[in-house]
Design a protein around this motif. Structure first.
Motif, PDB file in Angstrom:
ATOM      1  N   ARG A  19       0.833  -1.220   0.000  1.00 45.70           N
ATOM      2  CA  ARG A  19       0.000   0.000   0.000  1.00 45.70           C
ATOM      3  C   ARG A  19       0.855   1.252   0.000  1.00 45.70           C
ATOM      4  O   ARG A  19       0.519   2.231  -0.662  1.00 45.70           O
ATOM      5  N   THR A  24      -1.856  -2.197  -6.097  1.00 46.61           N
ATOM      6  CA  THR A  24      -3.150  -2.840  -5.861  1.00 46.61           C
ATOM      7  C   THR A  24      -2.938  -4.325  -5.559  1.00 46.61           C
ATOM      8  O   THR A  24      -1.957  -4.928  -6.010  1.00 46.61           O
ATOM      9  N   ASN A  49      -4.348  -6.777 -11.136  1.00 48.04           N
ATOM     10  CA  ASN A  49      -3.764  -6.183  -9.921  1.00 48.04           C
ATOM     11  C   ASN A  49      -2.244  -6.159 -10.036  1.00 48.04           C
ATOM     12  O   ASN A  49      -1.653  -6.957 -10.760  1.00 48.04           O
ATOM     13  N   ASP A 143      -7.958  -5.343  -2.942  1.00 44.82           N
ATOM     14  CA  ASP A 143      -8.884  -4.542  -3.741  1.00 44.82           C
ATOM     15  C   ASP A 143      -9.951  -5.450  -4.339  1.00 44.82           C
ATOM     16  O   ASP A 143     -11.123  -5.115  -4.366  1.00 44.82           O
ATOM     17  N   ASP A 168     -14.952  -3.562   2.404  1.00 44.79           N
ATOM     18  CA  ASP A 168     -14.486  -2.734   1.295  1.00 44.79           C
ATOM     19  C   ASP A 168     -13.643  -3.569   0.317  1.00 44.79           C
ATOM     20  O   ASP A 168     -12.415  -3.500   0.322  1.00 44.79           O
ATOM     21  N   VAL A 169     -14.321  -4.382  -0.476  1.00 45.02           N
ATOM     22  CA  VAL A 169     -13.615  -5.239  -1.438  1.00 45.02           C
ATOM     23  C   VAL A 169     -14.560  -5.510  -2.610  1.00 45.02           C
ATOM     24  O   VAL A 169     -15.778  -5.528  -2.433  1.00 45.02           O
ATOM     25  N   THR A 170     -13.985  -5.682  -3.788  1.00 45.90           N
ATOM     26  CA  THR A 170     -14.786  -6.108  -4.944  1.00 45.90           C
ATOM     27  C   THR A 170     -14.679  -7.624  -5.046  1.00 45.90           C
ATOM     28  O   THR A 170     -13.574  -8.178  -4.980  1.00 45.90           O
TER      29      THR A 170
END
Ligand code: AMP
Length: 281
Positions: A19, A24, A49, A143, A168-170
């Motif tokens: 990070r 990513t 990614n 991510d 908070d993730v796809t």
């Protein structure tokens, strides 16, 4: 050599370093004994990614008392070679005591969804899945996390959990990888004898039948299930756990099989329980 991280503290630090460098992170959770199905997820993660983390953890919480936890195939060295070959950057392979330290007593119940389909014959399974996936998502904070449609109910449970708990993730779901005969690749296929491997083709054959009936304008879910049953029961080693045609999000049975619904089967071939599904188009 592919770095293998075993502690929660170290994986968090590695992710922090990524990070800091604005990289990513894609994440592929697995139980190891990797095959082309797993590798398809890793390849896609690599395309999308900067870094790809793969977890290998045979999660005791998702196995029932009489299930195959102790004999589940463990092939770390080969897994790492395969992962290097498809560009994974890191393996997270925690010990159960790292994931579930003494006193651990939290569960995650994705109610209703956990009870349907496989939930009926594997009570507690999806709580084990939800807990481990949520914990892994916290540790890796990717991510994008990648899952296979092969475990359709698992994907429905995870998508619901991530949405309900604002994680908070796809979540991305990728298609089922099959062998030349149509058998969905699975680490558990290693348990099948040569004749059982042939019998196991009946799962996909029955699903193909469901698809072709839909294309021929036959939508009655009961009629379709009956035809599927006939195909499966023609194999001497097959015992049906369920044949269901369900809504893709609620997993509730539908009376009419329409586009977007999921036809899912679980069948025992000898001692091995196999699952498979198709999404009707
Ligand atoms: P497992 O190691 O069985 O927990 O599976 C790890 C991930 O790989 C899950 O998201 C599975 O759905 C996915 N997966 C397993 N088999 C296949 C397959 N044949 N095709 C695509 N994905 C798969």
């Amino acid at each position: 050599m592919l770095p293998v991280i075993t502690s929660a503290r170290d994986i968090k630090q590695k992710i922090k370093d990524f990070r800091t460098n604005a990289l990513t992170v894609g994440f592929v959770p697995t139980m190891g004994a990797l095959h082309e199905g797993h590798l398809s997820l890793v390849r896609q993660a690599k395309r999308e990614n900067d870094k790809v983390v793969v977890s290998i953890f045979v999660n005791p919480l998702q196995f029932g008392k009489n299930e195959d936890f102790s004999k589940y195939p463990r092939t770390l060295e080969r897994d790492c070679e395969l992962l290097s070959g498809v560009g994974a950057d890191m393996v997270f392979q925690p010990e159960p005591s790292e994931m579930y330290p003494p006193g651990f007593c939290t569960t995650v119940a994705v109610e209703r969804l956990e009870e349907r389909l496989c939930g009926k014959s594997r009570p507690g399974h999806f709580r084990g899945v939800a807990v481990v996936v949520l914990k892994l998502l916290h540790l890796v904070s990717p991510d994008i996390a990648y899952f296979g449609q092969k475990d359709f109910q698992q994907t429905a449970v995870i998508k619901r959990m991530v949405s309900d708990l604002s994680v908070d993730v796809t979540i991305k779901i990728l298609p089922i990888v099959r062998n030349a005969g149509g058998l969905a690749l699975s680490s558990r296929n290693a348990y099948l004898s040569e004749t059982e491997k042939i019998d196991a083709l009946c799962l996909y054959q029955s699903l193909t039948k469901a698809q072709s009936m839909g294309k021929a304008g036959i939508f009655d879910a009961r009629k379709i299930a009956m035809e599927m049953e006939e195909i499966i029961l023609a194999r001497s080693s097959a015992i049906i756990d369920y044949i269901s045609i369900v809504h893709p999000e609620t997993l509730e049975d539908v009376p009419e099989a329409r586009s977007g619904n999921v036809v899912a089967v679980a069948v025992r071939i000898g001692k091995t329980r196999l699952i498979d599904n198709v999404i009707l188009s």
